[in-house]
Design a protein around this motif. Structure first.
Motif, PDB file in Angstrom:
ATOM      1  N   LYS A   1       0.845  -1.206   0.000  1.00 53.31           N
ATOM      2  CA  LYS A   1       0.000   0.000   0.000  1.00 53.31           C
ATOM      3  C   LYS A   1       0.876   1.250   0.000  1.00 53.31           C
ATOM      4  N   SER A   2       0.530   2.219  -0.839  1.00 53.37           N
ATOM      5  CA  SER A   2       1.340   3.441  -0.861  1.00 53.37           C
ATOM      6  C   SER A   2       1.017   4.291   0.377  1.00 53.37           C
ATOM      7  N   PRO A   3       1.993   5.051   0.882  1.00 54.93           N
ATOM      8  CA  PRO A   3       1.747   5.888   2.067  1.00 54.93           C
ATOM      9  C   PRO A   3       0.936   7.121   1.683  1.00 54.93           C
ATOM     10  N   ILE A   4      -0.376   6.921   1.509  1.00 56.24           N
ATOM     11  CA  ILE A   4      -1.223   7.947   0.894  1.00 56.24           C
ATOM     12  C   ILE A   4      -1.258   9.252   1.702  1.00 56.24           C
ATOM     13  N   ASN A   5      -1.298   9.134   3.042  1.00 53.64           N
ATOM     14  CA  ASN A   5      -1.350  10.365   3.848  1.00 53.64           C
ATOM     15  C   ASN A   5      -0.103  11.219   3.659  1.00 53.64           C
ATOM     16  N   LEU A   6       1.022  10.538   3.514  1.00 49.96           N
ATOM     17  CA  LEU A   6       2.282  11.234   3.280  1.00 49.96           C
ATOM     18  C   LEU A   6       2.279  11.882   1.893  1.00 49.96           C
ATOM     19  N   LEU A   7       1.779  11.135   0.919  1.00 49.63           N
ATOM     20  CA  LEU A   7       1.718  11.668  -0.452  1.00 49.63           C
ATOM     21  C   LEU A   7       0.804  12.892  -0.527  1.00 49.63           C
ATOM     22  N   LEU A   8      -0.280  12.851   0.263  1.00 52.19           N
ATOM     23  CA  LEU A   8      -1.230  13.972   0.247  1.00 52.19           C
ATOM     24  C   LEU A   8      -0.668  15.218   0.940  1.00 52.19           C
ATOM     25  N   LEU A   9       0.389  15.040   1.737  1.00 52.72           N
ATOM     26  CA  LEU A   9       1.072  16.199   2.334  1.00 52.72           C
ATOM     27  C   LEU A   9       1.695  17.059   1.231  1.00 52.72           C
ATOM     28  N   ALA A  10       2.184  16.374   0.195  1.00 50.13           N
ATOM     29  CA  ALA A  10       2.855  17.082  -0.903  1.00 50.13           C
ATOM     30  C   ALA A  10       1.871  17.637  -1.911  1.00 50.13           C
ATOM     31  N   ASP A  11       0.688  17.027  -1.995  1.00 50.09           N
ATOM     32  CA  ASP A  11      -0.289  17.437  -3.005  1.00 50.09           C
ATOM     33  C   ASP A  11      -1.684  17.083  -2.495  1.00 50.09           C
ATOM     34  N   PRO A  12      -2.502  18.094  -2.210  1.00 52.83           N
ATOM     35  CA  PRO A  12      -3.817  17.805  -1.633  1.00 52.83           C
ATOM     36  C   PRO A  12      -4.809  17.152  -2.601  1.00 52.83           C
ATOM     37  N   SER A  13      -4.429  17.019  -3.873  1.00 54.06           N
ATOM     38  CA  SER A  13      -5.358  16.439  -4.840  1.00 54.06           C
ATOM     39  C   SER A  13      -5.199  14.915  -4.903  1.00 54.06           C
ATOM     40  N   HIS A  14      -6.202  14.211  -4.348  1.00 49.64           N
ATOM     41  CA  HIS A  14      -6.183  12.754  -4.332  1.00 49.64           C
ATOM     42  C   HIS A  14      -6.074  12.195  -5.750  1.00 49.64           C
ATOM     43  N   SER A  15      -6.820  12.806  -6.685  1.00 47.71           N
ATOM     44  CA  SER A  15      -6.835  12.258  -8.052  1.00 47.71           C
ATOM     45  C   SER A  15      -5.474  12.442  -8.736  1.00 47.71           C
ATOM     46  N   LEU A  16      -4.817  13.586  -8.507  1.00 48.95           N
ATOM     47  CA  LEU A  16      -3.490  13.781  -9.116  1.00 48.95           C
ATOM     48  C   LEU A  16      -2.478  12.796  -8.521  1.00 48.95           C
ATOM     49  N   VAL A  17      -2.553  12.574  -7.195  1.00 49.93           N
ATOM     50  CA  VAL A  17      -1.639  11.628  -6.544  1.00 49.93           C
ATOM     51  C   VAL A  17      -1.831  10.229  -7.133  1.00 49.93           C
ATOM     52  N   GLU A  18      -3.088   9.812  -7.283  1.00 52.15           N
ATOM     53  CA  GLU A  18      -3.384   8.476  -7.838  1.00 52.15           C
ATOM     54  C   GLU A  18      -2.831   8.356  -9.259  1.00 52.15           C
TER      55      GLU A  18
END
Ligand code: ACO
Length: 150
Positions: A11-28
């Motif tokens: 599983k990717s560390p999604i909460n950490l990734l969202l720290l850098a970019d608040p857009s869930h869809s862009l992160v995905e």
């Protein structure tokens, strides 16, 4: 600390990734198209970045983040240097990075790592994000583009 590629199926560390970019869809989207690397300290994931191929011989460093309680200890710099080495090994010629006009610390960090400003994508954050972003008392409107020849 070790820096390693995310295991297959991990599983990717999604909460950490969202720290850098608040857009869930862009992160995905970045996770689908790029390779995710994590920094692990005592079996805990404390940092992350995604390396995203964009154009021939060019790769972009996106979604770099360090767990808040581990910031300002040099982990971000180590992740950036890891990404630069990896891009070199993969024969890319240019590594790019982009951040908001209001991200003063990030702009300092990227330039300390050798990146040079190449351009401004005006109103990027107005076009792509629904919510207003304010950092350091400055509204984040423009994407500052930086790059490094490797
Ligand atoms: N002025 C000058 N220098 C600064 C400033 C500032 N305002 N803020 C930070 N710095 C410098 C520090 O002095 C240090 O440099 P030094 O090593 O020469 O002293 C460096 O920046 C910080 O280095 P690290 O400790 O390696 O960075 P850290 O581990 O804290 O990680 C990061 C940096 C990833 C930006 C972290 O703060 C974070 O996760 N922030 C939230 C998420 C984020 O904004 N990610 C980037 C989004 S843009 C993108 O992903 C492409």
């Amino acid at each position: 600390m070790i820096i390693r590629k995310l295991y297959q199926g991990e599983k990717s560390p999604i909460n950490l990734l969202l720290l850098a970019d608040p857009s869930h869809s862009l992160v995905e989207e970045y996770l689908k198209r790029g390779e995710c690397y994590v920094a692990e300290l005592d079996n805990q994931i404390v940092g992350v970045y995604v390396l995203l191929p964009t154009r021939p011989e060019t790769v972009e460093l996106v979604n770099i983040a360090v767990e808040e309680s581990f910031q300002n200890r040099g982990i971000g710099k180590q992740l950036i240097f890891h990404a630069i080495q990896l891009a070199k090994l993969k024969d890319y010629k240019t590594i790019e990075i982009g951040t908001g006009n209001s991200s003063i610390g990030q702009l300092a960090l990227y330039q300390k790592c050798g990146f040079r400003i190449t351009g401004v994508d005006q109103n990027f954050f107005i076009r792509h994000y629904n919510q207003k972003i304010v950092e350091n008392g400055i509204q984040c409107k423009d994407m500052i583009r930086l790059s490094l020849e490797i």
